[in-house]
Design an enzyme around this catalytic site. Structure first.
Site, PDB file in Angstrom:
ATOM      1  CG  ASP A  38     -14.988  17.466 -28.467  1.00  0.00           C
ATOM      2  OD1 ASP A  38     -14.982  18.645 -28.865  1.00  0.00           O
ATOM      3  OD2 ASP A  38     -16.029  16.824 -28.278  1.00  0.00           O
ATOM      4  CG  ASN A  40      -9.294  22.692 -28.162  1.00  0.00           C
ATOM      5  OD1 ASN A  40      -8.764  22.129 -27.211  1.00  0.00           O
ATOM      6  ND2 ASN A  40      -8.909  22.484 -29.405  1.00  0.00           N
ATOM      7  N   GLY A  41     -13.236  24.639 -27.072  1.00  0.00           N
ATOM      8  CA  GLY A  41     -14.181  25.741 -26.920  1.00  0.00           C
ATOM      9  C   GLY A  41     -14.749  25.817 -25.514  1.00  0.00           C
ATOM     10  NE  ARG A  42     -17.534  20.914 -24.885  1.00  0.00           N
ATOM     11  CZ  ARG A  42     -17.707  19.626 -25.115  1.00  0.00           C
ATOM     12  NH1 ARG A  42     -18.347  18.889 -24.231  1.00  0.00           N
ATOM     13  NH2 ARG A  42     -17.236  19.076 -26.213  1.00  0.00           N
ATOM     14  CG  HIS A  55      -9.418  26.269 -31.278  1.00  0.00           C
ATOM     15  ND1 HIS A  55      -9.919  24.988 -31.190  1.00  0.00           N
ATOM     16  CD2 HIS A  55     -10.454  27.054 -31.695  1.00  0.00           C
ATOM     17  CE1 HIS A  55     -11.194  24.993 -31.542  1.00  0.00           C
ATOM     18  NE2 HIS A  55     -11.540  26.232 -31.844  1.00  0.00           N
ATOM     19  CG  LEU A 149       4.829   9.418 -32.818  1.00  0.00           C
ATOM     20  CD1 LEU A 149       3.893   8.275 -32.459  1.00  0.00           C
ATOM     21  CD2 LEU A 149       4.682  10.565 -31.819  1.00  0.00           C
ATOM     22  NE  ARG A 206     -15.778  13.393 -29.125  1.00  0.00           N
ATOM     23  CZ  ARG A 206     -16.497  13.724 -30.178  1.00  0.00           C
ATOM     24  NH1 ARG A 206     -16.807  12.812 -31.076  1.00  0.00           N
ATOM     25  NH2 ARG A 206     -16.909  14.957 -30.360  1.00  0.00           N
ATOM     26  CG  LEU A 213     -16.992   6.461 -33.520  1.00  0.00           C
ATOM     27  CD1 LEU A 213     -16.996   5.291 -34.499  1.00  0.00           C
ATOM     28  CD2 LEU A 213     -15.728   6.435 -32.675  1.00  0.00           C
ATOM     29  CD  GLU A 225     -10.407  -2.946 -26.688  1.00  0.00           C
ATOM     30  OE1 GLU A 225     -11.158  -2.576 -25.758  1.00  0.00           O
ATOM     31  OE2 GLU A 225     -10.582  -3.997 -27.332  1.00  0.00           O
TER      32      GLU A 225
END
Length: 264
Positions: A38, A40-42, A55, A149, A206, A213, A225
């Site tokens: 979260d 990217n825009g800001r 982005h 991974l 986050r 969420l 966690e």
């Protein structure tokens, strides 16, 4: 008050990046890390740039975090790339977001293959544009034999929709008399989720200071966690990732048991 409880001060280790990685690898590593990417825009707005610039910068962060997750020995990295609610955004932004998987995978697929990374996706695949689907399918096909991974993109994903679809599938089995209602348990429900082949996340991260969420892995995060940071996703780097892992390693995961009697 609740937000302050969530956002505890992270204990940051001293030393170089290489030293910190070595120290982290000596302790328990979360097998599955999920990230809500979260901010990217800001990030773009702070620089008087269009949102799509944020982005694009965030795509570079995906590469950095994938590399360090692989280096640490994390088994699964799930990235919330596009939610079912994101279709409400302006068409120009959506079109750009749908091109990013192709750009990312075209640019970095050779590196992912070299690093033994396996690409997967959860979400409603059919609703994606053909060029997006083709890019993801190509990456999945060319990395399916890798066993390092698992880089799992949550693309056009919504947890409530996932649960609704799981209920529908189970209801069909009951209607067909393949199972009885008494057969429904947690394991059966989990087997019909998009993440049926994956372990639940041990750690959710986050970025950008938001503490929610956003319809992401609601079932799977029951005992994960949580780590919330004010850092915007394009600025989230290897040190930020290590901060979250180090804090995770200091926590006592009891899974509902009495302290000292649960899992370590």
């Amino acid at each position: 008050m609740l937000e302050k409880l969530f956002r505890k001060k992270t204990r940051v280790s001293s030393g170089s990046l290489i030293e910190r990685i070595a120290n982290v690898k000596c302790r328990d590593i979360p097998a599955h890390v999920a990230i809500i990417m979260d901010g990217n825009g800001r990030w773009a707005k702070q620089r008087s740039l269009p949102r799509i610039a944020g982005h694009h910068e965030g795509m570079k962060t995906v590469r950095k975090i994938t590399r360090i997750a692989n280096e640490l020995g994390i088994k699964v990295l799930t990235l919330y790339a596009f939610s079912t609610e994101n279709w409400k955004r302006p068409k120009l932004e959506i079109d750009f977001l749908m091109k990013l998987p192709g750009e990312f995978l075209t640019t970095y697929l050779p590196e992912l293959i070299e690093q033994n990374v396996k690409v997967e996706m959860i979400g409603n695949f059919d609703e994606l544009p053909n060029h997006t689907k083709n890019s993801i399918l190509k990456a999945m096909e060319e990395t399916k034999g890798n066993n390092g991974l698992t880089l799992n993109f949550a693309m056009n994903y919504g947890s409530r929709l996932e649960l609704v679809e799981a209920v529908k599938e189970i209801a069909t089995l009951i209607a067909d008399q393949s199972i009885k209602s008494d057969d429904i348990n947690e394991s059966l429900i989990e087997s019909h989720l998009m993440t049926a082949h994956l372990t639940d996340p041990d750690l959710l991260i986050r970025t950008s200071g938001e503490v929610r969420l956003s319809n992401f892995m609601l079932w799977q995060l029951a005992y994960s966690e949580f780590s919330f940071t004010d850092v915007l996703w394009p600025d989230f780097d290897e040190k930020c990732m290590l901060n979250a892992i180090e804090e995770f390693q200091l926590r006592n995961r009891r899974f509902g048991s009495i302290e000292g009697e649960g899992k370590a």
